[in-house]
Design a protein around this motif. Structure first.
Motif, PDB file in Angstrom:
ATOM      1  N   TYR A 124      25.652   1.992 -11.636  1.00  0.00           N
ATOM      2  CA  TYR A 124      26.932   1.340 -11.871  1.00  0.00           C
ATOM      3  C   TYR A 124      27.492   0.642 -10.636  1.00  0.00           C
ATOM      4  CZ  TYR A 124      32.086   0.855 -12.134  1.00  0.00           C
ATOM      5  OH  TYR A 124      33.509   0.428 -11.837  1.00  0.00           O
ATOM      6  N   SER A 125      26.991   1.163  -9.427  1.00  0.00           N
ATOM      7  CA  SER A 125      27.222   0.646  -8.009  1.00  0.00           C
ATOM      8  C   SER A 125      28.489   1.225  -7.230  1.00  0.00           C
ATOM      9  CB  SER A 125      27.221  -0.818  -8.017  1.00  0.00           C
ATOM     10  OG  SER A 125      27.523  -1.025  -6.759  1.00  0.00           O
ATOM     11  N   LYS A 128      30.848  -1.424  -5.829  1.00  0.00           N
ATOM     12  CA  LYS A 128      31.916  -2.059  -6.983  1.00  0.00           C
ATOM     13  C   LYS A 128      32.862  -1.074  -7.271  1.00  0.00           C
ATOM     14  CE  LYS A 128      31.531  -4.235 -11.130  1.00  0.00           C
ATOM     15  NZ  LYS A 128      30.722  -4.432 -12.477  1.00  0.00           N
ATOM     16  N   ARG A 129      32.739   0.292  -7.484  1.00  0.00           N
ATOM     17  CA  ARG A 129      33.838   1.147  -7.514  1.00  0.00           C
ATOM     18  C   ARG A 129      34.904   1.230  -6.495  1.00  0.00           C
ATOM     19  NH1 ARG A 129      34.583   7.303  -7.698  1.00  0.00           N
ATOM     20  NH2 ARG A 129      36.343   7.519  -9.148  1.00  0.00           N
ATOM     21  N   LYS A 131      35.221  -1.092  -4.187  1.00  0.00           N
ATOM     22  CA  LYS A 131      36.250  -2.313  -4.197  1.00  0.00           C
ATOM     23  C   LYS A 131      37.368  -2.300  -5.283  1.00  0.00           C
ATOM     24  CE  LYS A 131      35.618  -7.307  -4.887  1.00  0.00           C
ATOM     25  NZ  LYS A 131      34.739  -8.563  -5.123  1.00  0.00           N
TER      26      LYS A 131
END
Length: 209
Positions: A124-125, A128-129, A131
């Protein structure tokens, strides 16, 4: 029409995410097959692959949805931290309990926990979370001492909160005010030394913008 078609697609998307939450919460993430999710939703399994890239993408977007609700909850209660006539620890307590009551949805918490601690999360990265949590980090950074990794601090708090929720879900401890108070005490002791406000000072430094 195009509008009705888009509405139908959004309805299907919501149904599939709600079903993913239910199936993972009741059966476990490793038994949450696309067939089981589709069956619970009442939607043909083929729509999973028309709406999402694959099951992994379905899980990732469902996790992001739950995460967005947590972010909205945190930002909603930020004004509590500006109640200048209340002792800072009490303010933190009111803020925490307000958030606690709003996130304690058992199915969503179960999905969140199982996904967060699974192999799926890495894809999911985490970047990215992070951010997605940018505004939360910005709003609370001034509340901590210079140099504090606020993102790491926030995840430390979540670890404490969700480890307790796991015990509640397993019926190992009760879901009551005493438990919530105990969790807050652990959280506050974990962050108190990093706060920049001082023992009894008001939290003027928390951004109001």
């Amino acid at each position: 029409t195009k509008g009705k078609k888009e509405m139908k697609q959004e309805e299907i998307r919501q149904k599939l995410m709600e079903s993913a939450i239910h199936v993972v919460a009741t059966e476990g993430i490793h038994k949450a097959t696309t067939k089981a999710i589709a069956a619970h939703s009442g939607v043909n399994e083929v729509y999973i692959y028309r709406t999402f890239e694959d099951k992994e993408d379905l899980f990732a977007q469902t996790f992001a949805l739950i995460d967005s609700e947590l972010i909205a909850c945190i930002l909603k209660y930020v004004p509590i931290m500006h109640m200048k006539d209340i002792d800072i620890e009490e303010r933190c307590h009111i803020f925490f309990i307000s958030c606690w009551k709003n996130i304690l949805d058992y199915n969503k918490c179960s999905f969140f926990i199982q996904y967060y601690y699974s192999q799926y999360y890495n894809s999911y990265s985490p970047l990215k979370r992070r951010k997605a949590y940018r505004e939360v980090i910005e709003r609370f950074t001034p509340a901590f001492k210079k140099g504090t990794d606020v993102w790491r601090m926030f995840n430390r708090i979540l670890d404490i909160v969700y480890s307790t929720i796991i015990k509640i879900l397993r019926n190992e401890i009760p879901d009551n005010e005493e438990t919530a108070g105990d969790v807050f005490a652990v959280v506050y002791s974990a962050i108190e030394s990093q706060l920049s406000w001082g023992n009894k000072k008001a939290a003027e430094n928390v951004s109001e913008n």
